[in-house]
Structures are given as structure tokens and as C-alpha cells.
Write an enzyme that holds these catalytic residues in place. Structure first.
Site, mmCIF file in Angstrom:
data_model
loop_
_atom_site.group_PDB
_atom_site.id
_atom_site.type_symbol
_atom_site.label_atom_id
_atom_site.label_comp_id
_atom_site.label_asym_id
_atom_site.label_seq_id
_atom_site.Cartn_x
_atom_site.Cartn_y
_atom_site.Cartn_z
ATOM 1 N N GLU A 49 19.910 -36.841 -112.937
ATOM 2 C CA GLU A 49 19.094 -37.946 -113.454
ATOM 3 C C GLU A 49 19.277 -38.094 -114.966
ATOM 4 O O GLU A 49 18.309 -38.163 -115.720
ATOM 5 C CB GLU A 49 17.611 -37.720 -113.120
ATOM 6 C CG GLU A 49 17.317 -37.531 -111.641
ATOM 7 C CD GLU A 49 15.835 -37.292 -111.346
ATOM 8 O OE1 GLU A 49 14.988 -37.612 -112.219
ATOM 9 O OE2 GLU A 49 15.524 -36.779 -110.259
ATOM 10 N N GLU A 63 11.157 -30.839 -107.943
ATOM 11 C CA GLU A 63 10.363 -30.309 -109.062
ATOM 12 C C GLU A 63 9.407 -29.202 -108.641
ATOM 13 O O GLU A 63 8.294 -29.087 -109.153
ATOM 14 C CB GLU A 63 9.637 -31.458 -109.780
ATOM 15 C CG GLU A 63 10.618 -32.475 -110.356
ATOM 16 C CD GLU A 63 9.963 -33.655 -111.051
ATOM 17 O OE1 GLU A 63 8.722 -33.757 -111.012
ATOM 18 O OE2 GLU A 63 10.700 -34.486 -111.626
#
Length: 577
Positions: A449, A347
Site C-alpha cells: 500500500e 493489521e
């Protein structure tokens, strides 16, 4: 809400939509466009989806995809503005848009003023003043950038406006070239998927059967069983699967890939300085390896300070540098060769904990150190909101590409693109467009994910999941899919569970089982034709083959890897012993 009130007035394109200085010029034109409605064709007339995309900025725009699609008949407005959207924009007025239609949009964009700015393409439905983002590009003032996206409408719209927006106050003019809007029916969109599955996930096989003298045999019985699947499709797991036989059996029956939900993260393996504990991670790895599944390493570093170990937050300078070096060395030396991937900086499009403290070259050092420590692992960036939403400019496709290029300039050789995929209501044509654009980099792309927000009821959640999975599996640039559906001790999951506490399927689990059934060639039966051959199409993977003809028999295995060529298998039959 005042803005909402003003937008509702735009059904007749009334003055609040436009600045006072330009009302006299623009309003009559817009009113005329509403009165003289031109209904463009709504079907794609057999047009195939165009996967072309571009990430480079060009001195001249390429021709429009689909020759412009229905924008050939659209009315173009030079200056259009919604009061809450900033800059003036070229726009297209569209009529009779269908809620059942999938729209694919693309254009080339350039700005005046500031050197770079994000430009969004948006669709405004005048009847209810609803506006949605359909595509984004990072645009420059010295060349043309490619914007690709798409949308479906929640309800039919008699009049809509497709316009452009930039948040930069210095971008005075947005220029558009080679714009295209191509409609597809749901059936056509799904057929494109099936065609791509045949091209990229399956292969034609021709089995030629002969006796020991080479004479081709007509009517020989051929049986083919798939042993393993080539495409990695899996789920996150956590410590709760350890010692839980029903959970393990449910998981192993379905998945050939895994990722640990939290057990490899720094806060889990070293909660206190120097107090490392890999016990749970070791046990999870042993479980996965015992069942011949591949496993992703998630993650080495998480740039979000919220998930950084508390003791690491207090380090600075040389102490922090020593800690991160120790983290990489400890983790990757222990598991060298065990994980097919490592998410190195998780991220980092949204957060910059380490670069903010160690300098802009910190991520370059992380990647280079990790590659030296485990040269066989594929190293990934991994981030959210790249395919999930259009409005998060930190993680647009162009932002992702720009970050990759910055790090490549620092010496990093990139190997993988991780797209998390935590969806609310998915915009499927936008997902495909982003994958098209990232696919131009020719790097492995994994959906890492995948889940659907728990704000939806289970049936809606399952329906959205099915659309995302079908799109991902069919796209030629996607190399693997992971679900974020690990079950914790309370039989709950991050957003979406596949089963209840008794491991009976929930609607999302039923979707997974249905798709797994579609995406494998469990058993293929047939007989050889008058040329002694039996041909079929099968999913990529490992297979067991049996052939019998009277008292002659043969058995063997073969592998189907991706290729445009037909796989030819020659079988010589010998008498039964």
C-alpha cells in the site's frame, strides 16, 4: 518544552544528561572525548552492502559486519543516559557525520533482568539535541539478538552519540557486541541497487543465429521487444474506475497488478447480516482480468474494530463464530482461483478484535479455513509501520517474526508478508535493513500500500516516492509493489494521487512513468558478432524476437525467468516465402 531545554544543554555533555550518582565518573571522560576528536574515514572504500541478517537468537554473537566499519575508531562510553530515555546504555561518540552519507548499522544485543524487551538504537545529534531511532530488536536475557538498521542525517553533525534504549524498567543492563556502522555515499548506495537489479530483475541473453545448415551467420539483425513484465507493479483501484475510459486507459498503460481499495472488505460486501452484495467487486474483477493483470484480495478480516461491520460488533460467542465462518466461505468460494493473494487478518500486529472475542486460536482457524477454501491463493499477513517507522514496537521486524512464529506453532503454514508502506519521510537505510531481516524467512514479501503523506508538497512527495520504489524494486526479497493511489469520485486519494482529475500526471505520476521506463526493455536492437551471436541483458518477462539476414528471417517468443545462468536461444533462419 523542558525536555528540549535540557537536551540542548548536552552540546557540552553537561550534568542534565547524566544522573547525579554517576556524574563524577562519566562527565570527565565525555568531555575528553569531545576535546580529542578522532575523525574516522567517511568513505566506504568500495565496500559492498552486506545483506546478511538474522532472526534467530544465538548463544554467541556473529562477527561484526564490515569488521565494525567506522566504529573501529569511535570512542565507546560504558554508561550513557538521556533523562527521557530510561536505562543506562553503552554508547559510541561519533565525529564529523555527513548529511550526504547513508549509514548502515548493526550489532548483537542482550539484556539482563526481564526475559524479553525491545531495544532501540538511536542517534543523538548534540548540536540541536535531535534524536532519531535507527533500528529495533526484540531482545532476550539468555541469548544474543541481531539489531539492524540505518539512518541519514538531516544536517551535518560535528558530534553525535549512538546509544541504546529500552522502555522496560526491569532491563537493568544492555550489552552490545559486534557493533558496526558503515558509511556509503549516495552514489555507492544507488550502485548497490543497480547491481541487485541486474542480479534479480534482469538476465543475460545470448542469441545464436544460423542458417538451415547450422552455419553461424555474422551480421544478422536482431530485434527484441518486451511484451510483458515479470515483476508485479500496480495500484489500488476503486469503483470510480468503472465506466471511466480515460482512467482505465491510464491505468492499463502502466500497471500489471491491482488491488481493490475497499470493495472486498466485509463492511462493503455485507453491510447488514445476510445482505451480501458483490456487484462492484465483480465488476472490478472483470475489468482487471480483461486486461491480464493479477489482483490481490484485500482483505478477509480487518482486526481494527473501527472498520468491522457494525452488526458484527454486536455478536458474541457462537453467533460471531458462525458469522466469520460464513464470511470466509462466501468470499473465497465465490472468488476461488481469481485472486493471487488474500490478506487474511489485516493489521493484526496492532489490533485484535477477533482474537479478543473468539480466543487466541481464532487467527489460526481463519488461515486454515481460507487455505482449504482457496488452496491456490497465497495467504498474507498485512500491516503498517513495519518499514515506515522505527518507533512503533508493535510492528517491528522482530514483532512481525514473533507473530508469524506464534501462528506457525498453532499449525499455520505462512506464505506471504505484506508491508503496507504509508510513509512520511522515509528512512531508506532502515527500510533496507528491515527487508534484509524479514527476507531471512524466505517468504514472498510485497509492499502492499505504498504512498507518501499528503503533508508534503507534490515535488517532495514524488522525490520520497522515488526513493521508496527504487529501494523496493532493487531488494532481492521483494516480489511485488502496489501503490495506494486509487482515485475517488472527488478526484482525491487516500494520501497521494498520481494524476489530476483529467488524468494528467502529477509529480508522483511522473516518477512512476520514469521508473516504468527504466524497468523494462522496450526494444533491443543489434547484430550478431563474428561468432554469429548477439548478447544483451534484459528485464524478466515475455519477449518477441525477430531475426533477419538478407532473404532469411525468423520470428518467435521467449520467456525470461529468474536464473543466474545466461539464457541461450538458438535461431535457424529460413528463406522468406
Amino acid at each position: 518544552m523542558e525536555i528540549g531545554k535540557k537536551l540542548k544543554e548536552t552540546t557540552s555533555l553537561s550534568p542534565p544528561l547524566l544522573p547525579a550518582a554517576r556524574k563524577a565518573l562519566v562527565v570527565p571522560l565525555l568531555l575528553l572525548l569531545l576535546i580529542v576528536s578522532v575523525a574516522p574515514p567517511t568513505a566506504s572504500d568500495g565496500v559492498r552492502y552486506d545483506y546478511r541478517a538474522y532472526t534467530e537468537c544465538k548463544s554467541h554473537p556473529e562477527p561484526a559486519l564490515y569488521n565494525g566499519g567506522i566504529l573501529r575508531w569511535a570512542n565507546k562510553v560504558t554508561d550513557f543516559r538521556k533523562e527521557d530515555d530510561g536505562n543506562y546504555s553503552p554508547a559510541f561518540v561519533l565525529y564529523n557525520m555527513s548529511a550526504a552519507t547513508v549509514y548502515s548499522f548493526s550489532c548483537w544485543v542482550k539484556i539482563d533482568g526481564t526475559s524479553t524487551a525491545h531495544v532501540k538504537a538511536k542517534i543523538l545529534t548534540l548540536a540541536n539535541a535531535a534524536s532519531q531511532c535507527l533500528g529495533t530488536a526484540l531482545v532476550r536475557n539468555d541469548c544474543w539478538s541481531f539489531l539492524k538498521g540505518g539512518f541519514t542525517l538531516n544536517s551535518a553533525s560535528e558530534t553525535s552519540v549512538l546509544y541504546f534504549q529500552t522502555a522496560s524498567p526491569n532491563a537493568s543492563t544492555i550489552s552490545i557486541r559486534s557493533a558496526s556502522l558503515q558509511p556509503f555515499s549516495p552514489e555507492e548506495w544507488n550502485q548497490h541497487r543497480e547491481d541487485r537489479i541486474q542480479l534479480n530483475r534482469k538476465r543475460f541473453v545470448n542469441v545464436h543465429v544460423a542458417d538451415s545448415n547450422g552455419n553461424r551467420l555474422v551480421g544478422a539483425k536482431v530485434t527484441v521487444h518486451q511484451i510483458t513484465r515479470d515483476f508485479p507493479f500496480g495500484s489500488a483501484i476503486s469503483r470510480t474506475i468503472l465506466g471511466n475510459k480515460p482512467y482505465q486507459e491510464w491505468f492499463n498503460k502502466r500497471f500489471n497488478a491491482a488491488v481493490f481499495e475497499n470493495e472486498l472488505k466485509w463492511y462493503a460486501t455485507e453491510p447488514y447480516p445476510g445482505k451480501e452484495d458483490y456487484t462492484v467487486a465483480d465488476q472490478l474483477l472483470q475489468f482487471v482480468q480483461a486486461n491480464d493483470a493479477v489482483v490481490r484480495g484485500h482483505n478477509i478480516f480487518w482486526e481494527d474494530p473501527k472498520y468491522t461491520p457494525a452488526w458484527v460488533k454486536n455478536l458474541t460467542g457462537s453467533q460471531l463464530h458462525a458469522a466469520v465462518s460464513g464470511r470466509i466461505e462466501s468470499l473465497l468460494s465465490r472468488y476461488k482461483g481469481d485472486f493471487v493473494h488474500w490478506d487474511v487478518s489485516n493489521e493484526m500486529l496492532h489490533f485484535d478484535f477477533y482474537e479478543n472475542r473468539l480466543g487466541s486460536n481464532a487467527t489460526v482457524e481463519f488461515f486454515n479455513t481460507a487455505k482449504r477454501a482457496d488452496p491456490l491463493a497465497t495467504l498474507f499477513l498485512n500491516d503498517f509501520n513495519v518499514i515506515e517507522v522505527c518507533d512503533d514496537l508493535s510492528s517491528s521486524a522482530d514483532s512481525y517474526v514473533s507473530r508469524l512464529r506464534q501462528l506457525a506453532d498453532g499449525g499455520v503454514t505462512f506464505e506471504g508478508i505484506g508491508l503496507e508502506g504509508h510513509f512520511s519521510k522515509p528512512n531508506i537505510p532502515y527500510v533496507r535493513a528491515v527487508l534484509d531481516k524479514l527476507g531471512t524467512l524466505r517468504l514472498p514479501i510485497w509492499l502492499t500500500e505504498i504512498d507518501i503523506s499528503s503533508s508534503f508538497d507534490p515535488k517532495t512527495q514524488a522525490a520520497y516516492l522515488e526513493e521508496v520504489l527504487r529501494e523496493g524494486f532493487a531488494h532481492p526479497s521483494v516480489d511485488g509493489i502496489m501503490l495506494w493511489t486509487a482515485m475517488d469520485a472527488n478526484a482525491s486519494c487516500y494520501q497521494m494521487c498520481l494524476t489530476n482529475q483529467n488524468f494528467s500526471n502529477l509529480p508522483a505520476g511522473d516518477v512512476v512513468d520514469k521508473l516504468l521506463g527504466e524497468w523494462q526493455s522496450k526494444e533491443t536492437l543489434g547484430t550478431t558478432n563474428d561468432r554469429g551471436s548477439f548478447n544483451f541483458s534484459a528485464f524478466l518477462g515475455e519477449y518477441k524476437l525477430s531475426v533477419t539476414y538478407h532473404n532469411l528471417t525468423a520470428e518467435g517468443t521467449f520467456s525470461l525467468a529468474h536464473s543466474d545462468d545466461t539464457k541461450h536461444i538458438n535461431i535457424r533462419l529460413a528463406p522468406l516465402p
